[in-house]
Scaffold this motif. Structure first.
Motif, PDB file in Angstrom:
ATOM      1  N   ILE A 380     -23.752  13.716 -43.610  1.00  0.00           N
ATOM      2  CA  ILE A 380     -23.989  14.965 -44.335  1.00  0.00           C
ATOM      3  C   ILE A 380     -25.457  15.117 -44.697  1.00  0.00           C
ATOM      4  O   ILE A 380     -26.075  16.167 -44.470  1.00  0.00           O
ATOM      5  CB  ILE A 380     -23.102  15.006 -45.600  1.00  0.00           C
ATOM      6  N   LEU A 381     -26.051  14.079 -45.257  1.00  0.00           N
ATOM      7  CA  LEU A 381     -27.450  14.152 -45.682  1.00  0.00           C
ATOM      8  C   LEU A 381     -28.383  14.294 -44.486  1.00  0.00           C
ATOM      9  O   LEU A 381     -29.372  15.033 -44.541  1.00  0.00           O
ATOM     10  CB  LEU A 381     -27.804  12.906 -46.498  1.00  0.00           C
ATOM     11  N   SER A 382     -28.074  13.596 -43.382  1.00  0.00           N
ATOM     12  CA  SER A 382     -28.920  13.697 -42.199  1.00  0.00           C
ATOM     13  C   SER A 382     -28.891  15.107 -41.624  1.00  0.00           C
ATOM     14  O   SER A 382     -29.931  15.686 -41.305  1.00  0.00           O
ATOM     15  CB  SER A 382     -28.460  12.682 -41.152  1.00  0.00           C
ATOM     16  N   ASN A 383     -27.719  15.694 -41.503  1.00  0.00           N
ATOM     17  CA  ASN A 383     -27.616  17.049 -40.959  1.00  0.00           C
ATOM     18  C   ASN A 383     -28.286  18.066 -41.869  1.00  0.00           C
ATOM     19  O   ASN A 383     -28.957  19.001 -41.413  1.00  0.00           O
ATOM     20  CB  ASN A 383     -26.149  17.425 -40.749  1.00  0.00           C
ATOM     21  N   ALA A 384     -28.098  17.904 -43.183  1.00  0.00           N
ATOM     22  CA  ALA A 384     -28.716  18.837 -44.113  1.00  0.00           C
ATOM     23  C   ALA A 384     -30.240  18.766 -44.048  1.00  0.00           C
ATOM     24  O   ALA A 384     -30.935  19.784 -44.097  1.00  0.00           O
ATOM     25  CB  ALA A 384     -28.227  18.548 -45.531  1.00  0.00           C
ATOM     26  N   GLN A 385     -30.765  17.557 -43.902  1.00  0.00           N
ATOM     27  CA  GLN A 385     -32.222  17.399 -43.852  1.00  0.00           C
ATOM     28  C   GLN A 385     -32.800  17.988 -42.565  1.00  0.00           C
ATOM     29  O   GLN A 385     -33.916  18.500 -42.552  1.00  0.00           O
ATOM     30  CB  GLN A 385     -32.568  15.912 -43.975  1.00  0.00           C
TER      31      GLN A 385
END
Length: 452
Positions: A380-385
């Protein structure tokens, strides 16, 4: 002189003849018009068409305000992580990726053997536990046998007392009859004494015999009472014996149950079987047979299934939903009921189009990065970034639940089911207005603010 005069005449004379000037000034056929090339008309027509199209676009066209967020597909009932209860070696895997299992079905077998100088510790403990179990079984058998023998003796004694009681009853009945006859004899002797046929001494002798019979009857009745008391005492002993045996057996059974627990725990130390807590499909098997497993390490994931009321009464996989995670600057105007356009990373929208969904819930408070699901947080954090401009990986995210319109995608003529854990981008449709409304929105805002 002649040259100067000639020069003066040439200067004063006109360039054209007077007849030419008169002919040009009459123009009896009208004004002269030059022919225009066709390209000028084409440009004018195109410009007019563009102007009309622009006016129509501004009048009838609309713009949509969207919030771009990233997310992931998850089952509606969530995922169940299957973790190892303790450290050991994975000796057997009873399932493979994609298998559908039932609740209680064995998934993995974990070996936790330990060795010392005398051999395998678990086997030694198991031998001692079996010896203790045999001792308890023998003790239980002996106590039951002793209690049964004592019960037989007491029951025999109670039977004898009953026989003796019956004999006393017969003796009491006979004594009462003899006492009645003795009383009748006394009455007769009393009559005869009054008539002078017998002496007073004979009558007194009969009275003494009657008294002896009464005394004997009293003794028999007293023996009867004592015998009844003894019977009650023996019966009480029998009841007490049964209660005592039940108490002792309960203690032995409790000791056996504790021993069974120790045996089960010891067997679990030797090898433990990991079962499915709920029916579902097994996915994300992370280890192979023979690998060392740490306590608490996740071995697989189960996607729960539910019974559906279809014509075949089959068990179908639960529907998936999308969880979007949006920062505060994006989640401000997101609300339930808004339309969502989804782009799966596995199925490029340029080929397979956008997929539709509907917002069904928005979390009231944001999730900190460490509060996100452990197996999804990094994704989730990787895609959001990567996809949200200006996103800070330490920023809390609001969770947006989206209900999918379809659970599959038609790809190259085949229906491809949406799988759990697929990453995606989505546009949440927040507002749709005419273009002219967007243009004059600042003027309307100023008007509304200036209004009393």
């Amino acid at each position: 002189m002649n040259n100067s005069t000639a020069i003066a005449k040439s200067v004063n004379s006109p360039l054209f003849r007077p007849e030419v000037t008169v002919a040009l000034g009459s123009q009896w056929m009208g004004a002269i018009r030059l022919a225009q090339p066709i390209s000028v008309w084409l440009i004018a027509g195109v410009a007019l068409a563009v102007a009309i199209a622009l006016i129509a676009f501004l009048s009838f066209g609309s713009m949509t305000k969207k919030a771009r967020v990233t997310g992931i597909t998850v089952p509606t009932a969530g995922n169940i992580s299957i973790a190892a209860p303790n450290a050991g070696i994975l000796t057997q895997s009873h399932v493979k990726e994609g298998d559908v299992v039932q609740a209680g079905q064995v998934l993995f077998t974990l070996s936790t053997q330990r060795q010392n100088s005398q051999g395998e510790i678990t086997a030694l403990i198991a031998h001692q536990l079996r010896a203790r179990q045999d001792t308890l079984i023998s003790e239980q058998r002996l106590r039951e046998s002793a209690a049964n023998d004592k019960k037989i003796v007491l029951q025999q004694r109670l039977a004898n007392l009953q026989i003796e009681s019956d004999q006393i009853d017969q003796e009491i009945m006979l004594a009462k009859r003899r006492l009645s006859l003795s009383q009748q004899s006394i009455d007769k002797f009393q009559t005869l004494q009054n008539s002078g046929y017998v002496s007073a001494a004979q009558t007194q002798q009969k009275q003494e015999e009657n008294i002896d019979l009464s005394t004997r009857l009293s003794n028999l009745q007293r023996n009867k009472i004592q015998l009844q008391t003894t019977q009650v005492s023996v019966q009480s002993e029998i009841n007490t014996l049964a209660n005592t045996l039940a108490t002792e057996l309960a203690q032995l059974n409790r000791a056996k149950a504790g021993l069974q627990q120790e045996i089960a725990e010891n067997n679990n130390r030797h090898s433990s079987q990991i079962t499915a807590p709920q029916a579902g499909m097994v996915t994300a098997i992370t280890n192979q047979t023979g690998q060392n497993i740490n306590g608490g390490q996740v071995l697989a994931t189960i996607i729960p299934t539910v019974e559906t009321s279809n014509a075949n009464n089959e068990q179908d996989q639960q529907a998936l939903e999308v969880h979007l995670y949006a920062p505060s600057k994006t989640a401000g105007f997101v609300s339930a009921g808004q339309q969502v356009l989804i782009r799966y990373n596995a199925y490029p929208y340029q080929k397979f189009g956008l997929q539709a969904g509907t917002v069904i819930d928005v979390s009231k408070t944001p999730f900190a990065p460490n509060e996100l699901p452990q197996h999804l947080a990094s994704t989730i954090l990787s895609n959001a970034q990567q996809n949200i401009l200006g996103f800070n990986s330490n920023e809390a995210l609001y969770r947006i639940k989206v209900q999918l319109k379809q659970q599959s995608i038609n790809a190259y003529g085949q229906v491809q089911a949406i799988k759990p854990g697929m990453t995606l981008e989505a546009d949440v449709v927040q507002d749709r207005r005419k273009i002219w409304e967007w243009i004059i929105e600042p003027v309307l805002a100023v008007t509304r603010s200036a209004a009393p």
